[in-house]
Scaffold this active site. Structure first.
Site, short mmCIF file in Angstrom:
data_model
loop_
_atom_site.label_atom_id
_atom_site.label_comp_id
_atom_site.label_asym_id
_atom_site.label_seq_id
_atom_site.Cartn_x
_atom_site.Cartn_y
_atom_site.Cartn_z
N GLN A 151 25.75 36.38 37.86
CA GLN A 151 26.47 36.90 38.75
C GLN A 151 26.19 38.44 39.44
OE1 GLN A 151 30.52 35.57 38.75
NE2 GLN A 151 30.69 33.28 37.63
N TYR A 199 36.13 28.04 41.34
CA TYR A 199 35.60 28.91 41.20
C TYR A 199 34.16 29.41 42.22
CZ TYR A 199 37.77 26.29 36.59
OH TYR A 199 38.34 25.89 36.27
N MET A 200 33.41 28.51 42.58
CA MET A 200 32.36 29.25 43.55
C MET A 200 33.11 30.09 44.41
SD MET A 200 29.41 28.91 44.16
CE MET A 200 28.67 29.96 45.10
N GLY A 201 34.63 29.53 44.85
CA GLY A 201 35.37 30.30 45.13
C GLY A 201 35.22 31.82 46.01
N ASP A 202 35.32 32.51 44.57
CA ASP A 202 35.22 33.70 44.60
C ASP A 202 33.80 34.17 44.09
OD1 ASP A 202 34.61 34.15 41.37
OD2 ASP A 202 35.65 33.07 40.46
N GLN A 203 33.07 33.14 43.69
CA GLN A 203 31.01 33.74 43.66
C GLN A 203 31.02 33.78 45.38
OE1 GLN A 203 28.87 31.60 40.96
NE2 GLN A 203 30.27 30.69 39.76
N HIS A 260 40.27 35.73 40.49
CA HIS A 260 39.33 36.30 41.24
C HIS A 260 38.61 36.58 42.14
CE1 HIS A 260 39.12 35.56 36.62
NE2 HIS A 260 38.64 36.49 36.44
#
Length: 339
Positions: free
Chosen positions: A102, A282-286, A306
């Site tokens: 990441q 989870y992809m929302g913060d990445q 996050h």
């Protein structure tokens, strides 16, 4: 250049701030000082996991770092010109390889040659994305946005022994493909997945799959779940599921029935599907560190701490502003993030 101070206790106050801050520092060439690192956590300061992320970026930009030691609550990072190179990094524990990746991925947008980074540690560990999520969700979405990168799983590593190994291949690329990342594409009803089992009884894998497939079919989807029974230096089991651009994982643990592992992963995926949004929480913060270089809006099922932490750091280091608003349209119920 004036150093930018970042409060490491903001929002969720965890490693996310460190990972994003050092990555963007290398990109922008702006020195940073992170204070109050994990101030509100039980084990304050830097851990081996966070140090590995910093060291990876340090190698890519020949940075000078002060305060880089276990337990440190203040760290200064002075980047130099990006100097992409192949290297091997051993986290030294079962620390998450996924979180190191990441950190590296945004920097990959600014390299001028192809690189391969070999990372050793944990591939499937608690409280972090599994390597399967990074390979099949994160990289798949970034690839469709124009990012030229690939994750190669060499060996799996579970807590506490670790022993996993992953190769991250990145080529010079630019985010330029316009794809719809707001609403979920429901053109098919196939849920794909993999059950990974290292050193444990193969019957556990079958029980996890049976539980997952039964629940998937009950909700009108078609399961396509493979089983990977392998040997390695550490032991563990879990399941990863994928529907379009959404992912869900569940790790097995002592005392947790295999049937619950399978069902829990499906239930989490169904919640994401029912939101109707293109990206899961989870992809929302990445995705946040990439939006300034991509433009447009993305739809996410939930705004997590996050996500807010990443927005905070990106706005600090880049001259951008994010807007988050509730999104309800075409049976969708989530949030729209625009940069």
């Amino acid at each position: 250049m004036e150093i930018i101070t970042i409060d490491g206790s903001y929002g969720e106050g965890g490693g996310q701030i460190i990972r994003t801050a050092v990555s963007l520092s290398a990109i922008t060439q702006k020195p940073i000082k992170i204070i109050n690192i994990r101030k509100n956590r039980k084990n304050k300061g830097l851990s081996h996991q966070h140090m590995a992320c910093v060291n990876a970026i340090k190698k890519l930009c020949n940075a000078k770092v002060e305060g880089l030691f276990k337990g440190s609550e203040t760290m200064e990072f002075y980047p130099n010109k990006l100097s992409p190179k192949d290297f091997t990094m051993d986290i030294g524990t079962a620390g998450s390889i996924s979180l190191v990746i990441q950190s590296i991925l945004p920097v990959g947008l600014f390299i001028d040659k192809d690189i391969t980074i070999n990372i050793k540690g944990g591939t499937n560990v608690k409280n972090s994305p599994t390597i399967d999520y990074i390979k099949y969700i994160t990289m798949d979405i970034l690839n469709k946005m124009g990012y030229d990168g690939q994750v190669e799983i060499i060996k799996r590593g579970f807590y506490p022994e670790g022993g996993g190994e992953v190769k991250l291949h990145i080529k010079h690329s630019k985010l330029n493909k316009i794809i719809d990342l707001v609403e979920l594409n429901k053109n098919n009803n196939v849920v794909e997945g993999i059950i990974f089992n290292q050193n444990l009884d193969a019957q556990i894998s079958k029980r996890i799959r049976s539980s997952a497939t039964n629940l998937i079919m009950k909700h009108g989807f078609i399961p396509n779940i493979k089983i990977e029974n392998i040997k390695g230096s550490s032991s563990g089991v879990g399941i990863f599921l994928k529907y379009g651009s959404l992912g869900s994982s569940m790790l097995g643990e002592k005392g947790l029935r295999a049937e619950i592992v399978g069902a829990s992963a499906v239930e989490n995926l169904l919640k994401e599907i029912n939101s109707g949004m293109a990206l899961d929480k989870y992809m929302g913060d990445q995705i946040i560190p990439f939006l300034p270089f991509y433009g447009g809006s993305v739809g996410v099922s939930k705004i997590t701490d996050h996500t807010l932490s990443n927005i905070f750091v990106v706005e600090k280091l880049l001259n951008v502003k994010f807007n988050v608003e509730k999104y309800k349209n075409n049976n969708c119920n989530g949030f729209l993030i625009t940069c």
